[in-house]
Design a protein around this motif. Sequence first.
Motif, mmCIF file in Angstrom:
data_model
loop_
_atom_site.group_PDB
_atom_site.id
_atom_site.type_symbol
_atom_site.label_atom_id
_atom_site.label_comp_id
_atom_site.label_asym_id
_atom_site.label_seq_id
_atom_site.Cartn_x
_atom_site.Cartn_y
_atom_site.Cartn_z
ATOM 1 N N PRO A 15 0.758 -1.385 0.083
ATOM 2 C CA PRO A 15 -0.127 0.059 0.028
ATOM 3 C C PRO A 15 0.923 1.322 0.030
ATOM 4 C CG PRO A 15 -0.690 -1.631 1.721
ATOM 5 C CD PRO A 15 0.544 -2.165 1.207
ATOM 6 N N GLU A 16 0.326 2.341 -0.430
ATOM 7 C CA GLU A 16 0.938 3.434 -0.495
ATOM 8 C C GLU A 16 1.046 4.078 0.714
ATOM 9 O OE1 GLU A 16 0.328 6.765 -3.273
ATOM 10 O OE2 GLU A 16 -0.305 5.290 -4.987
ATOM 11 N N VAL A 17 2.272 4.616 1.104
ATOM 12 C CA VAL A 17 2.335 5.344 2.677
ATOM 13 C C VAL A 17 3.171 6.412 2.199
ATOM 14 C CG1 VAL A 17 2.246 3.203 3.807
ATOM 15 C CG2 VAL A 17 4.168 3.835 3.010
ATOM 16 N N PRO A 18 3.229 7.576 3.177
ATOM 17 C CA PRO A 18 4.127 8.661 3.066
ATOM 18 C C PRO A 18 5.469 8.271 3.010
ATOM 19 C CG PRO A 18 2.624 8.731 4.939
ATOM 20 C CD PRO A 18 2.560 7.333 4.575
ATOM 21 N N SER A 19 6.418 9.197 2.203
ATOM 22 C CA SER A 19 7.745 8.833 1.951
ATOM 23 C C SER A 19 8.583 9.745 3.142
ATOM 24 C CB SER A 19 8.079 9.372 0.694
ATOM 25 O OG SER A 19 9.474 9.113 0.326
ATOM 26 N N PHE A 20 9.705 9.603 3.282
ATOM 27 C CA PHE A 20 10.545 10.535 4.041
ATOM 28 C C PHE A 20 11.868 10.350 3.440
ATOM 29 C CE2 PHE A 20 10.174 6.223 6.346
ATOM 30 C CZ PHE A 20 11.458 5.995 6.586
ATOM 31 N N THR A 21 12.881 10.833 3.933
ATOM 32 C CA THR A 21 14.193 10.988 3.545
ATOM 33 C C THR A 21 15.352 9.833 4.220
ATOM 34 O OG1 THR A 21 13.877 13.255 3.160
ATOM 35 C CG2 THR A 21 16.335 12.433 2.982
ATOM 36 N N VAL A 22 15.952 9.311 3.104
ATOM 37 C CA VAL A 22 17.287 8.584 3.653
ATOM 38 C C VAL A 22 18.358 9.132 2.699
ATOM 39 C CG1 VAL A 22 16.567 6.476 1.880
ATOM 40 C CG2 VAL A 22 17.976 6.035 3.945
ATOM 41 N N VAL A 23 19.374 9.137 3.497
ATOM 42 C CA VAL A 23 20.663 9.239 2.747
ATOM 43 C C VAL A 23 21.712 8.514 3.277
ATOM 44 C CG1 VAL A 23 20.051 11.854 2.130
ATOM 45 C CG2 VAL A 23 21.241 11.229 4.268
ATOM 46 N N SER A 24 22.710 8.387 2.166
ATOM 47 C CA SER A 24 23.983 7.592 2.566
ATOM 48 C C SER A 24 24.998 8.043 2.114
ATOM 49 C CB SER A 24 23.799 6.233 1.850
ATOM 50 O OG SER A 24 24.888 5.219 1.935
ATOM 51 N N ASP A 25 26.131 7.932 3.205
ATOM 52 C CA ASP A 25 27.519 8.539 2.604
ATOM 53 C C ASP A 25 28.347 7.304 1.632
ATOM 54 O OD1 ASP A 25 27.330 10.455 4.516
ATOM 55 O OD2 ASP A 25 28.675 9.577 6.016
#
Length: 175
Positions: A15-25
């Motif tokens: 199901p669709e859910v809100p997105s948030f931010t993931v970053v990586s070095d």
Amino acid sequence: MSELKRPPLPHDFHPEVPSFTVVSDDVAPGATLADAQVFAKDNTSPHLRWEGFPAETESFAVTCFDPDAPTGSGFWHWVLFDIPADVTELPAGAGSGTFGGVPEGAVHVRNDFGERNFGGAAPPPGERHRYVFTVYAVDSEKLGPDADATPAAVGFNLRFHTLGRAHVIGEFGTD
């Protein structure tokens, strides 16, 4: 695999859910993974940091999935869950070696290499694959499965307990 249609991402079926931010070095979106994230080389889980997840998040899960693996069902490289809600970053190597940086209480299940850790990129010769690193915001402190669960069982539970989701996708190919 450029001549073939690429398979969907694993969460395209959820199901669709809100997105948030993931970053990586260590993983840049769409870029080639470094030797550190390659199975036959350093085999080190990448650094991941996330923010902007739903306020009601009780825990997190982190996975790495190769949807392009020639298995008909993709290939799970990493499945870690029950990460406490106050943990918003995993250092490089948290899922491999001595597991430095894996939070107390977090659970690894066996990846498709048959090991409870991160298994790096390992596409067949001549293929370029995507490696989807996903962070899930979960609505409970404990997802339910234990360390003997399969990645599919963890994915089943995530389908019903995910509040938000974010991913970064790296690629790797061999000649």
